[in-house]
Write a protein that holds these residues in place. Structure first.
Motif, PDB file in Angstrom:
ATOM      1  N   GLY A  66      56.923  30.004  29.180  1.00 13.64           N
ATOM      2  CA  GLY A  66      56.974  29.824  27.731  1.00 13.64           C
ATOM      3  C   GLY A  66      56.801  31.090  26.915  1.00 13.64           C
ATOM      4  N   SER A  67      55.999  32.040  27.420  1.00 10.62           N
ATOM      5  CA  SER A  67      55.742  33.273  26.665  1.00 10.62           C
ATOM      6  C   SER A  67      56.986  34.143  26.515  1.00 10.62           C
ATOM      7  CB  SER A  67      54.630  34.077  27.342  1.00 10.62           C
ATOM      8  OG  SER A  67      54.965  34.354  28.692  1.00 10.62           O
ATOM      9  N   MET A  68      58.017  33.903  27.342  1.00  8.89           N
ATOM     10  CA  MET A  68      59.246  34.696  27.243  1.00  8.89           C
ATOM     11  C   MET A  68      60.049  34.354  25.996  1.00  8.89           C
ATOM     12  SD  MET A  68      59.385  36.849  29.742  1.00  8.89           S
ATOM     13  CE  MET A  68      61.106  37.318  29.910  1.00  8.89           C
ATOM     14  N   ALA A  69      59.611  33.330  25.258  1.00 11.71           N
ATOM     15  CA  ALA A  69      60.289  32.963  24.015  1.00 11.71           C
ATOM     16  C   ALA A  69      59.761  33.759  22.824  1.00 11.71           C
ATOM     17  CB  ALA A  69      60.114  31.465  23.751  1.00 11.71           C
TER      18      ALA A  69
ATOM     19  N   ASN B  35      62.521  43.401  20.613  1.00  2.28           N
ATOM     20  CA  ASN B  35      63.606  44.293  20.217  1.00  2.28           C
ATOM     21  C   ASN B  35      63.404  44.696  18.758  1.00  2.28           C
ATOM     22  OD1 ASN B  35      65.956  45.658  19.709  1.00  2.28           O
ATOM     23  ND2 ASN B  35      67.342  43.996  20.272  1.00  2.28           N
ATOM     24  N   PRO B  36      62.964  45.939  18.490  1.00  2.52           N
ATOM     25  CA  PRO B  36      62.694  46.381  17.105  1.00  2.52           C
ATOM     26  C   PRO B  36      63.920  46.302  16.209  1.00  2.52           C
ATOM     27  CG  PRO B  36      61.760  47.921  18.697  1.00  2.52           C
ATOM     28  CD  PRO B  36      62.643  46.984  19.469  1.00  2.52           C
ATOM     29  N   GLU B  37      65.113  46.410  16.779  1.00  2.00           N
ATOM     30  CA  GLU B  37      66.338  46.375  15.979  1.00  2.00           C
ATOM     31  C   GLU B  37      66.752  44.940  15.648  1.00  2.00           C
ATOM     32  OE1 GLU B  37      69.370  48.591  17.925  1.00  2.00           O
ATOM     33  OE2 GLU B  37      68.265  50.478  17.850  1.00  2.00           O
ATOM     34  N   ASN B  38      66.189  43.990  16.355  1.00  5.01           N
ATOM     35  CA  ASN B  38      66.451  42.575  16.085  1.00  5.01           C
ATOM     36  C   ASN B  38      65.150  41.816  16.341  1.00  5.01           C
ATOM     37  OD1 ASN B  38      67.359  39.968  15.829  1.00  5.01           O
ATOM     38  ND2 ASN B  38      69.031  40.156  17.307  1.00  5.01           N
ATOM     39  N   VAL B  39      64.305  41.788  15.336  1.00  2.00           N
ATOM     40  CA  VAL B  39      62.951  41.244  15.477  1.00  2.00           C
ATOM     41  C   VAL B  39      62.961  39.778  15.894  1.00  2.00           C
ATOM     42  CG1 VAL B  39      60.740  40.892  14.309  1.00  2.00           C
ATOM     43  CG2 VAL B  39      62.121  42.883  13.751  1.00  2.00           C
ATOM     44  N   GLN B  40      63.964  39.028  15.469  1.00  2.00           N
ATOM     45  CA  GLN B  40      64.031  37.603  15.787  1.00  2.00           C
ATOM     46  C   GLN B  40      64.496  37.339  17.222  1.00  2.00           C
ATOM     47  OE1 GLN B  40      62.839  35.381  13.653  1.00  2.00           O
ATOM     48  NE2 GLN B  40      62.393  37.101  12.277  1.00  2.00           N
ATOM     49  N   ASN B  41      65.025  38.358  17.869  1.00  4.78           N
ATOM     50  CA  ASN B  41      65.536  38.212  19.229  1.00  4.78           C
ATOM     51  C   ASN B  41      64.391  37.929  20.202  1.00  4.78           C
ATOM     52  OD1 ASN B  41      67.583  38.146  21.104  1.00  4.78           O
ATOM     53  ND2 ASN B  41      67.529  40.335  21.506  1.00  4.78           N
ATOM     54  N   ARG B  42      64.537  36.898  21.016  1.00  4.06           N
ATOM     55  CA  ARG B  42      63.488  36.543  21.965  1.00  4.06           C
ATOM     56  C   ARG B  42      63.434  37.536  23.130  1.00  4.06           C
ATOM     57  NH1 ARG B  42      64.575  30.646  23.953  1.00  4.06           N
ATOM     58  NH2 ARG B  42      66.482  31.740  24.556  1.00  4.06           N
ATOM     59  N   LYS B  43      62.284  37.619  23.740  1.00  4.27           N
ATOM     60  CA  LYS B  43      62.101  38.505  24.888  1.00  4.27           C
ATOM     61  C   LYS B  43      63.113  38.190  25.987  1.00  4.27           C
ATOM     62  CE  LYS B  43      57.627  38.660  25.422  1.00  4.27           C
ATOM     63  NZ  LYS B  43      56.264  38.601  26.020  1.00  4.27           N
ATOM     64  N   PHE B  44      63.295  36.917  26.270  1.00  2.00           N
ATOM     65  CA  PHE B  44      64.178  36.521  27.358  1.00  2.00           C
ATOM     66  C   PHE B  44      65.641  36.828  27.049  1.00  2.00           C
ATOM     67  CE2 PHE B  44      66.360  33.362  30.129  1.00  2.00           C
ATOM     68  CZ  PHE B  44      65.860  33.810  31.341  1.00  2.00           C
ATOM     69  N   ASP B  45      66.033  36.711  25.784  1.00  2.00           N
ATOM     70  CA  ASP B  45      67.409  37.032  25.399  1.00  2.00           C
ATOM     71  C   ASP B  45      67.691  38.517  25.594  1.00  2.00           C
ATOM     72  OD1 ASP B  45      67.915  34.392  24.693  1.00  2.00           O
ATOM     73  OD2 ASP B  45      67.208  34.689  22.640  1.00  2.00           O
ATOM     74  N   ALA B  46      66.742  39.347  25.185  1.00  2.00           N
ATOM     75  CA  ALA B  46      66.901  40.797  25.363  1.00  2.00           C
ATOM     76  C   ALA B  46      66.943  41.148  26.845  1.00  2.00           C
ATOM     77  CB  ALA B  46      65.754  41.536  24.674  1.00  2.00           C
ATOM     78  N   LEU B  47      66.112  40.457  27.635  1.00  2.00           N
ATOM     79  CA  LEU B  47      66.067  40.685  29.077  1.00  2.00           C
ATOM     80  C   LEU B  47      67.423  40.367  29.715  1.00  2.00           C
ATOM     81  CD1 LEU B  47      64.647  41.123  31.816  1.00  2.00           C
ATOM     82  CD2 LEU B  47      63.902  38.747  31.701  1.00  2.00           C
ATOM     83  N   LYS B  48      68.012  39.238  29.356  1.00  2.00           N
ATOM     84  CA  LYS B  48      69.300  38.846  29.925  1.00  2.00           C
ATOM     85  C   LYS B  48      70.404  39.825  29.539  1.00  2.00           C
ATOM     86  CE  LYS B  48      69.643  34.555  28.502  1.00  2.00           C
ATOM     87  NZ  LYS B  48      70.228  33.206  28.363  1.00  2.00           N
ATOM     88  N   GLU B  49      70.383  40.279  28.316  1.00  2.00           N
ATOM     89  CA  GLU B  49      71.420  41.201  27.845  1.00  2.00           C
ATOM     90  C   GLU B  49      71.401  42.512  28.631  1.00  2.00           C
ATOM     91  OE1 GLU B  49      72.793  43.457  23.715  1.00  2.00           O
ATOM     92  OE2 GLU B  49      71.326  41.826  23.638  1.00  2.00           O
ATOM     93  N   LEU B  50      70.215  43.072  28.805  1.00  2.00           N
ATOM     94  CA  LEU B  50      70.095  44.330  29.550  1.00  2.00           C
ATOM     95  C   LEU B  50      70.352  44.107  31.037  1.00  2.00           C
ATOM     96  CD1 LEU B  50      66.986  45.997  27.859  1.00  2.00           C
ATOM     97  CD2 LEU B  50      69.382  46.603  27.591  1.00  2.00           C
ATOM     98  N   LEU B  51      69.911  42.971  31.545  1.00  2.00           N
ATOM     99  CA  LEU B  51      70.106  42.658  32.956  1.00  2.00           C
ATOM    100  C   LEU B  51      71.599  42.515  33.273  1.00  2.00           C
ATOM    101  CD1 LEU B  51      68.743  42.057  35.620  1.00  2.00           C
ATOM    102  CD2 LEU B  51      68.567  39.663  34.939  1.00  2.00           C
ATOM    103  N   ARG B  52      72.332  41.901  32.364  1.00  2.00           N
ATOM    104  CA  ARG B  52      73.777  41.740  32.552  1.00  2.00           C
ATOM    105  C   ARG B  52      74.459  43.112  32.651  1.00  2.00           C
ATOM    106  NH1 ARG B  52      74.425  39.053  28.456  1.00  2.00           N
ATOM    107  NH2 ARG B  52      74.219  36.968  29.322  1.00  2.00           N
ATOM    108  N   SER B  53      74.059  44.028  31.798  1.00  2.00           N
ATOM    109  CA  SER B  53      74.629  45.376  31.822  1.00  2.00           C
ATOM    110  C   SER B  53      74.280  46.094  33.117  1.00  2.00           C
ATOM    111  CB  SER B  53      74.111  46.171  30.617  1.00  2.00           C
ATOM    112  OG  SER B  53      74.564  47.507  30.669  1.00  2.00           O
TER     113      SER B  53
END
Length: 303
Positions: free
Chosen positions: A91-94, A99-117
């Motif tokens: 639950g804490s991954m929500a 992401n300082p450039e997108n404060v509303q972005n969840r931890k898990f969303d940022a993780l998936k984006e970088l992981l995909r790259s």
């Protein structure tokens, strides 16, 4: 199944020279084809000869691009390593603000984006994913298809395996995935933002299994240091001859991926063909025969 490709496809840009045969000024033609006068000066044959010149030039360029056929069925035997990501979906991954450039972005969303790259650049590895929260399961089996692995990441979300954090089970499931692989080098990248507070498998037990299987476990704690068990992550990495990282934000996580990429480099597969057969001699031979035909034809006209 045989596949066709060019080893040097960028050479095909020279096909633009074919246009010169029809459109370039005479002086430019003489620079590109200095001996064009040897073939013919008769206007009645100019279209036919232009067609031959175009065909000869095209065949020579194809030959330079080095056409090949290769067998893709054995591509699963590429060298590389088996690499499994153990991802925390508790639950804490929500939480937002990672992401300082997108404060509303969840931890898990940022993780998936970088992981995909990161995954799409693992050119020669076999990649899998295990998901853990209250329990763990094998989300993606080992695969060489990086595009598919990156695509499947979109189907995972926070809470998909429960809201608690079973790090031991996450590692145990990652090890289970690795058992299906045949690579000599095996690596787990554990990413979590919490403390072990759930699961039937202890972290100690999972690490002992990893050592027996000669598996390295790189650990990444994300978020504030107080949020995750830094000492535990350090111990896991140390006992498996790997390294522990901390990422307070997206930029730090991006730098960590770059460092892991250097520590565990992936071989380049773009120049790796199996059962390769060179075909450049075929267009080269045909071009030579057509040139010989033009020379003999011109010689006959001069007699």
């Amino acid at each position: 199944m045989n596949n066709f490709a060019f080893e040097y496809p960028y050479v095909l840009i020279l096909l633009l020279l074919v246009i010169c045969i029809y459109k370039c000024p005479v002086t430019l033609k003489q620079i590109i084809f200095p001996h064009i006068h040897l073939f013919s000066k008769k206007t009645s044959l100019i279209n036919k000869e232009k067609l031959l010149y175009s065909l000869i030039l095209t065949l020579l360029i194809f030959s330079l691009a080095s056409p090949i056929i290769y067998d893709q069925k054995t591509s699963s035997k590429r060298k590389g390593r088996d690499l499994v990501f153990a991802l925390d979906t508790s639950g804490s991954m929500a939480e937002s603000g990672f992401n300082p450039e997108n404060v509303q972005n969840r931890k898990f969303d940022a993780l998936k984006e970088l992981l995909r790259s990161f995954i799409t650049k693992r050119y020669n590895d076999n990649v899998g994913v295990s998901i853990f929260g209250t329990y763990a399961y094998p989300a993606i089996p080992l695969s060489y298809d990086m595009g598919s692995v990156a695509f499947l990441l979109d189907f995972f979300d926070v809470g998909i395996a429960g809201d608690s954090t079973a790090i031991g089970e996450g590692l145990a499931m990652a090890l289970k995935i690795l058992k299906k692989g045949e690579a000599k080098e095996k690596v787990i990248i554990l990413i979590t933002d919490g403390y072990q507070n759930s699961g039937a498998v202890s972290v100690k037990e999972a690490v002992q299994k990893a050592k027996k299987q000669h598996v390295k476990i790189y650990t990444i704690g994300i978020g504030d240091r107080s949020a995750f068990d830094a000492n535990l992550l350090q111990l896991i990495a140390k006992n498996t001859d790997a390294k522990m990282f901390e990422a307070k934000n997206v930029k730090m996580l991006q730098d960590i991926y770059k460092e892991i990429d250097k520590l565990e480099p992936s071989a380049i597969r773009s120049k790796h063909y199996l059962n390769k057969q060179n075909l450049y001699m075929y267009p080269l031979s045909l071009a030579s025969l057509l040139l010989l035909y033009l020379v003999l034809k011109r010689k006959k006209e001069l007699l």
